[in-house]
Design a protein around this motif. Structure first.
Motif, PDB file in Angstrom:
ATOM      1  N   LEU A  16       0.828  -1.200   0.000  1.00  0.00           N
ATOM      2  CA  LEU A  16       0.000   0.000   0.000  1.00  0.00           C
ATOM      3  C   LEU A  16       0.864   1.253   0.000  1.00  0.00           C
ATOM      4  O   LEU A  16       0.585   2.219  -0.733  1.00  0.00           O
ATOM      5  N   LYS A  17       1.908   1.263   0.805  1.00  0.00           N
ATOM      6  CA  LYS A  17       2.799   2.435   0.834  1.00  0.00           C
ATOM      7  C   LYS A  17       3.459   2.634  -0.522  1.00  0.00           C
ATOM      8  O   LYS A  17       3.585   3.766  -1.021  1.00  0.00           O
ATOM      9  N   LEU A  18       3.904   1.538  -1.143  1.00  0.00           N
ATOM     10  CA  LEU A  18       4.520   1.635  -2.463  1.00  0.00           C
ATOM     11  C   LEU A  18       3.523   2.185  -3.478  1.00  0.00           C
ATOM     12  O   LEU A  18       3.869   3.075  -4.281  1.00  0.00           O
ATOM     13  N   ALA A  19       2.294   1.690  -3.456  1.00  0.00           N
ATOM     14  CA  ALA A  19       1.285   2.161  -4.403  1.00  0.00           C
ATOM     15  C   ALA A  19       0.968   3.634  -4.179  1.00  0.00           C
ATOM     16  O   ALA A  19       0.811   4.403  -5.137  1.00  0.00           O
ATOM     17  N   GLN A  20       0.882   4.041  -2.914  1.00  0.00           N
ATOM     18  CA  GLN A  20       0.605   5.459  -2.616  1.00  0.00           C
ATOM     19  C   GLN A  20       1.764   6.352  -3.047  1.00  0.00           C
ATOM     20  O   GLN A  20       1.550   7.450  -3.597  1.00  0.00           O
ATOM     21  N   ASP A  21       2.996   5.895  -2.814  1.00  0.00           N
ATOM     22  CA  ASP A  21       4.159   6.679  -3.243  1.00  0.00           C
ATOM     23  C   ASP A  21       4.213   6.790  -4.761  1.00  0.00           C
ATOM     24  O   ASP A  21       4.506   7.872  -5.312  1.00  0.00           O
ATOM     25  N   ASN A  22       3.956   5.674  -5.447  1.00  0.00           N
ATOM     26  CA  ASN A  22       3.968   5.707  -6.910  1.00  0.00           C
ATOM     27  C   ASN A  22       2.891   6.647  -7.455  1.00  0.00           C
ATOM     28  O   ASN A  22       3.122   7.388  -8.418  1.00  0.00           O
ATOM     29  N   LEU A  23       1.707   6.599  -6.831  1.00  0.00           N
ATOM     30  CA  LEU A  23       0.620   7.475  -7.278  1.00  0.00           C
ATOM     31  C   LEU A  23       0.977   8.940  -7.051  1.00  0.00           C
ATOM     32  O   LEU A  23       0.740   9.792  -7.933  1.00  0.00           O
ATOM     33  N   ARG A  24       1.551   9.226  -5.881  1.00  0.00           N
ATOM     34  CA  ARG A  24       1.933  10.616  -5.592  1.00  0.00           C
ATOM     35  C   ARG A  24       3.000  11.103  -6.582  1.00  0.00           C
ATOM     36  O   ARG A  24       2.893  12.218  -7.134  1.00  0.00           O
ATOM     37  N   ASP A  25       4.008  10.268  -6.824  1.00  0.00           N
ATOM     38  CA  ASP A  25       5.069  10.675  -7.745  1.00  0.00           C
ATOM     39  C   ASP A  25       4.536  10.848  -9.165  1.00  0.00           C
ATOM     40  O   ASP A  25       4.919  11.797  -9.867  1.00  0.00           O
ATOM     41  N   TYR A  26       3.665   9.928  -9.573  1.00  0.00           N
ATOM     42  CA  TYR A  26       3.177  10.033 -10.945  1.00  0.00           C
ATOM     43  C   TYR A  26       2.239  11.230 -11.109  1.00  0.00           C
ATOM     44  O   TYR A  26       2.224  11.865 -12.171  1.00  0.00           O
ATOM     45  N   ARG A  27       1.475  11.534 -10.094  1.00  0.00           N
ATOM     46  CA  ARG A  27       0.631  12.733 -10.169  1.00  0.00           C
ATOM     47  C   ARG A  27       1.493  13.995 -10.294  1.00  0.00           C
ATOM     48  O   ARG A  27       1.119  14.945 -11.005  1.00  0.00           O
ATOM     49  N   HIS A  28       2.627  13.997  -9.613  1.00  0.00           N
ATOM     50  CA  HIS A  28       3.536  15.133  -9.739  1.00  0.00           C
ATOM     51  C   HIS A  28       4.073  15.241 -11.165  1.00  0.00           C
ATOM     52  O   HIS A  28       4.116  16.348 -11.749  1.00  0.00           O
ATOM     53  N   VAL A  29       4.473  14.092 -11.713  1.00  0.00           N
ATOM     54  CA  VAL A  29       4.961  14.087 -13.100  1.00  0.00           C
ATOM     55  C   VAL A  29       3.854  14.509 -14.056  1.00  0.00           C
ATOM     56  O   VAL A  29       4.084  15.284 -15.019  1.00  0.00           O
ATOM     57  N   LEU A  30       2.645  14.038 -13.807  1.00  0.00           N
ATOM     58  CA  LEU A  30       1.521  14.373 -14.674  1.00  0.00           C
ATOM     59  C   LEU A  30       1.213  15.868 -14.613  1.00  0.00           C
ATOM     60  O   LEU A  30       0.875  16.494 -15.641  1.00  0.00           O
ATOM     61  N   GLN A  31       1.343  16.463 -13.413  1.00  0.00           N
ATOM     62  CA  GLN A  31       1.109  17.892 -13.287  1.00  0.00           C
ATOM     63  C   GLN A  31       2.139  18.704 -14.076  1.00  0.00           C
ATOM     64  O   GLN A  31       1.810  19.703 -14.733  1.00  0.00           O
ATOM     65  N   ILE A  32       3.392  18.246 -14.026  1.00  0.00           N
ATOM     66  CA  ILE A  32       4.439  18.923 -14.809  1.00  0.00           C
ATOM     67  C   ILE A  32       4.127  18.858 -16.295  1.00  0.00           C
ATOM     68  O   ILE A  32       4.244  19.864 -17.025  1.00  0.00           O
TER      69      ILE A  32
END
Length: 418
Positions: free
Chosen positions: A150-166
């Motif tokens: 769950l922590k890995l999935a949440q971290d991946n989602l947070r990082d990818y949302r940041h990349v998507l925002q960029i």
């Protein structure tokens, strides 16, 4: 008599502890460790409590096997309404005590059989403890891995949302086209799905462990603490095989079964011997007193317990083969558990020492290159998927190694990792 009182006292103490354990456990005050979870599962598991009562019943049978035959009081009277000086038929009465005396050491062999049966039942009870401990450890490890996933999935989602925002900002600025941005946006669904699946797996794993620990209703506030990276197991295959032979309760149960069968053979031969019944009498006839005795000896001409003797011998031979079969199974179980651990540990070390860091490095380079026009979108998305899959593979390798460690502990009936 002293042994009987000791066994009865032990039975009462175990029964009282079993009733006390049959109460719901108090809620934990903090995160639970693996050792605490195992201890609570063993203390409140209803199957183990039932087996404990079965063991107590065997101890009661051990007491019963040692009792001796009770004496019999016999009384008789005739013409009691006539006077004592009646010359033709004076009244008479008699009182006697008789008792059966066992020959062939029947009581000794009954006790040996009962004690061996108790030892066999005790070993079977501890084998159930071994199986329940394995289930508790596996459930605990599943929950540890579910938390990490769950922590890995949440971290991946947070990082990818940041990349998507960029990249959304780049799309607004005209640096990338609509097609590239929407393909990036579609990848977000996979990361969101990973989080949802991980949350569901975490709740299910938590509920399973709490049920094993005896909680009547699972709590969402339940938490555990444990190592994610599996440790190295000391020793070698031969050492673990010898430990297993010394500690496996199913092997001890097979050894006890041989002793039970041997005692039953001796008891069958003892039951073929003649048991005399001796009686002493006091007689009063009219005004005269007298004493007498009688001895009753069955003549074992036809029935000498032949069938039971043959049956017990065949069963004794079968129990010896059974012991060999369990011994072979011990070697097989340890060998399979050891090769399973060795293979899984090599794979988890590879991920932990090399592949995880390399996947992060590749993703970082690909992200920089894509943002500066050095690689195509498909190459960047491939790096994103490779990093995600490598992280999941690493978690799976940790899980396989931990499960292999638990299986080795189960196969050897020893604490592999304290």
């Amino acid at each position: 008599m002293k042994r009987v009182l000791t066994v009865l006292s032990l039975c009462f103490a175990l029964a009282h502890s079993g009733l006390a354990q049959n109460q719901p456990p108090p809620p934990p005050t903090g995160p639970v460790t693996m050792q605490q979870a195992v201890e609570q599962v063993l203390a409140h598991n209803p199957v183990l409590l039932a087996s404990q009562q079965n063991l107590l019943s065997m101890k009661g049978q051990e007491v019963q096997a040692g009792v001796r035959a009770n004496p019999n009081l016999v009384g008789a009277g005739s013409d009691v309404s006539l006077p004592a000086d009646n010359p033709s038929s004076p009244y008479s009465y008699s009182v006697g005590v008789n008792r059966l005396f066992e020959r062939g050491q029947k009581r000794r062999w009954r006790l040996d059989a009962a004690r061996a049966t108790t030892a066999q039942t005790d070993a079977q009870y501890h084998d159930q403890i071994r199986q329940t401990t394995l289930l508790a450890r596996q459930s605990f490890t599943t929950l540890v891995l579910a938390k990490a996933a769950l922590k890995l999935a949440q971290d991946n989602l947070r990082d990818y949302r940041h990349v998507l925002q960029i990249n959304h900002d780049r799309y607004d600025a005209g640096d990338i086209g609509k097609l590239d941005f929407e393909r990036l946006d579609l990848q977000l669904a996979q990361f969101e799905s990973d989080v949802n699946s991980a949350e569901m797996n975490l709740v299910q794993a938590s509920d399973q462990l709490q049920t094993l620990m005896g909680y009547p209703q699972p709590s969402r506030g339940f938490d555990i603490i444990g190592d994610l990276i599996p440790p190295a197991v000391p020793g070698g295959l031969t050492e673990w095989e010898q430990r297993a032979l010394a500690a496996r309760p199913d092997y001890r149960a097979a050894e006890a079964a041989v002793r039970v069968a041997d005692a039953n053979v001796k008891l069958a031969y003892a039951n073929g011997t003649t048991d005399p019944t001796v009686e002493g009498d006091y007689n009063r006839t009219g005004i005269y007193n007298s004493a007498g005795f009688s001895i009753n000896i069955p003549l074992r001409i036809f029935d000498r317990n032949q069938g039971n003797k043959d049956t017990s011998k065949y069963l004794a031979t079968a129990s010896q083969f059974g012991e060999v079969a369990v011994q072979n199974q011990v070697y097989s179980d340890v060998d399979q558990a050891w090769i399973g651990y060795s293979t899984a540990k090599v794979l988890s070390d590879r991920y932990n020492g090399h592949y995880l860091a390399e996947a992060k490095d590749v993703l970082s380079i690909a992200e920089f290159a894509y943002q500066h026009g050095g690689i195509a979108l498909l190459d960047y998305l491939s790096a994103v998927q490779d990093d995600r899959q490598t992280s999941l593979n690493a978690l799976n390798s940790y899980a396989q190694t931990w499960m292999a460690i638990h299986q080795l502990s189960y196969a050897s009936a020893t604490e592999v990792v304290p």
